[in-house]
Design an enzyme around this catalytic site. Structure first.
Site, PDB file in Angstrom:
ATOM      1  N   CYS A 142       0.810  -1.219   0.000  1.00 13.15           N
ATOM      2  CA  CYS A 142       0.000   0.000   0.000  1.00 13.15           C
ATOM      3  C   CYS A 142       0.842   1.266   0.000  1.00 13.15           C
ATOM      4  O   CYS A 142       0.390   2.319  -0.459  1.00 13.15           O
ATOM      5  CB  CYS A 142      -0.932   0.006   1.215  1.00 13.15           C
ATOM      6  SG  CYS A 142      -2.199  -1.287   1.181  1.00 13.15           S
ATOM      7  N   ALA A 143       2.052   1.200   0.526  1.00 12.87           N
ATOM      8  CA  ALA A 143       2.916   2.382   0.582  1.00 12.87           C
ATOM      9  C   ALA A 143       3.510   2.746  -0.765  1.00 12.87           C
ATOM     10  O   ALA A 143       4.036   3.852  -0.944  1.00 12.87           O
ATOM     11  CB  ALA A 143       4.049   2.155   1.581  1.00 12.87           C
TER      12      ALA A 143
END
Length: 350
Positions: A142-143
């Site tokens: 997700c980062a």
């Protein structure tokens, strides 16, 4: 200044199939209700997730069947390739450029892979030059929407005038597991969707925003918070219940440290643009960043319409923030496996 990196353009794309949250809840009850004794308790997440619909690489009926690595990666190659072309072509068109103008491509994805990588497989179809530099990145989760954007910005800064194309693609739904009778798998079924985004970055000239600073923070002893457990059946989601309280407790010090390395303070930020990992995570982020509840409105709107698409989600939020009008200074923030936090600050283009 000619060495200032500009976000020149941004485009988003989604697969054609749409799954409404009610349909996902009904399908999950049918597939898991009689096999997983805690399902009735967990099923409430479909109502509380704040999601109305999401886009998917395959129609809902596909998920009724068991799929192995070959099925999943064939679907990934087909749909991720199509999304790459759609998002990248749109971003280049908005920048007034063609694929032949691109000097470097940074591609992030953690929900599938191909070898050769997507950028190589699509090179002729897109019309990239033979001397193009390719930087495929896997595993940032997700980062990666923020981390990959930062990598692309640093590459653009290191080669003034070069055109850097950043593409983020995730097909989270392909990780769905019929055989995983676990809490994380049920939550993932209620939460995740598919999508892609592409950005063009370049030093000098005009743009949507100026990339001011980048930074990351890796938290020690947090490997069990988020990630993949990989086995013969495919990806199995790792998602700890402790994520929202962890974010509320640890995000602000990490962001403060990242900003301080770049001579900034949290109070210098006019708008935080956050990855909407989920409703509880958004509430935790608002608390951690001392924001009034409900401040992250673009984030909630994207979550409702698309679900959590992993890395491109924050770029969907950025696209809405740009349309609404960026303030003087904004900070993109995303958290992901590691466990990690990534931050990029943007200045409004003159």
């Amino acid at each position: 200044m000619t060495d200032t990196v500009k976000l020149v353009s941004l485009a988003v794309a989604t697969p054609e199939h749409v799954i409404f949250q009610k349909e996902a809840a009904e399908a999950s009850a049918r597939l898991f209700g009689d096999r997983f004794e805690d399902f009735r308790h967990l099923a409430r997440v479909f109502d509380s997730a704040g999601i109305q619909k999401r886009h998917a690489a395959r129609p809902l009926a596909w998920f009724d069947e068991t799929h192995g690595w070959q099925d999943r990666m064939q679907a990934y190659a087909e749909v991720a390739g199509a999304l790459f072309v759609e998002a990248a072509t749109s971003a280049l068109h908005r920048a007034g450029l063609s694929a032949g103008d691109v000097d470097c491509i940074v591609t992030v994805s953690s929900t599938g892979f191909t070898t050769p990588s997507l950028d190589a497989q699509l090179s002729s179809r897109m019309g990239f030059r033979r001397d193009i530099e390719r930087v495929p990145v896997f595993g940032l989760g997700c980062a990666a929407g923020v981390s990959g954007f930062a990598i692309a910005a640093r590459l653009a800064r290191s080669r003034p005038g070069a055109v850097v194309l950043f593409v983020s693609i995730e097909l989270c739904t392909l990780a769905f597991r019929l055989d995983a009778l676990t809490r994380p798998n049920i939550i993932a079924t209620a939460l995740f969707g598919d999508g892609a985004a592409a950005c063009v970055l370049r030093t000098g000239g005009e743009g949507l925003a100026e990339v001011e600073s980048t930074g990351e923070h890796l938290f020690p002893d947090t490997l069990d918070i988020m990630g993949w457990k990989i086995d013969d059946g495919g990806f199995g989601v790792v998602l700890a219940q402790s994520l929202p309280p962890f974010a509320e407790r640890e995000l602000a010090p990490a962001v403060t440290t990242i900003l301080a390395r770049n001579g900034l303070r949290p109070e210098d930020i006019d708008r935080f643009i956050c990855h909407p990992g989920g409703m509880k995570v958004l509430a935790a982020m608002e608390s951690a960043l001392s924001l009034t509840p409900g401040t992250l409105d673009h984030e909630r709107a994207v979550l409702a319409e698309y679900g959590n698409m992993s890395s491109p989600t924050v770029l969907f939020v950025l696209e809405r923030a740009i349309r609404a009008g960026l303030p003087e200074r904004a900070a993109m923030i995303a958290m992901g496996p590691g466990f990690s936090a990534s931050c990029v600050t943007l200045r409004r283009a003159a």
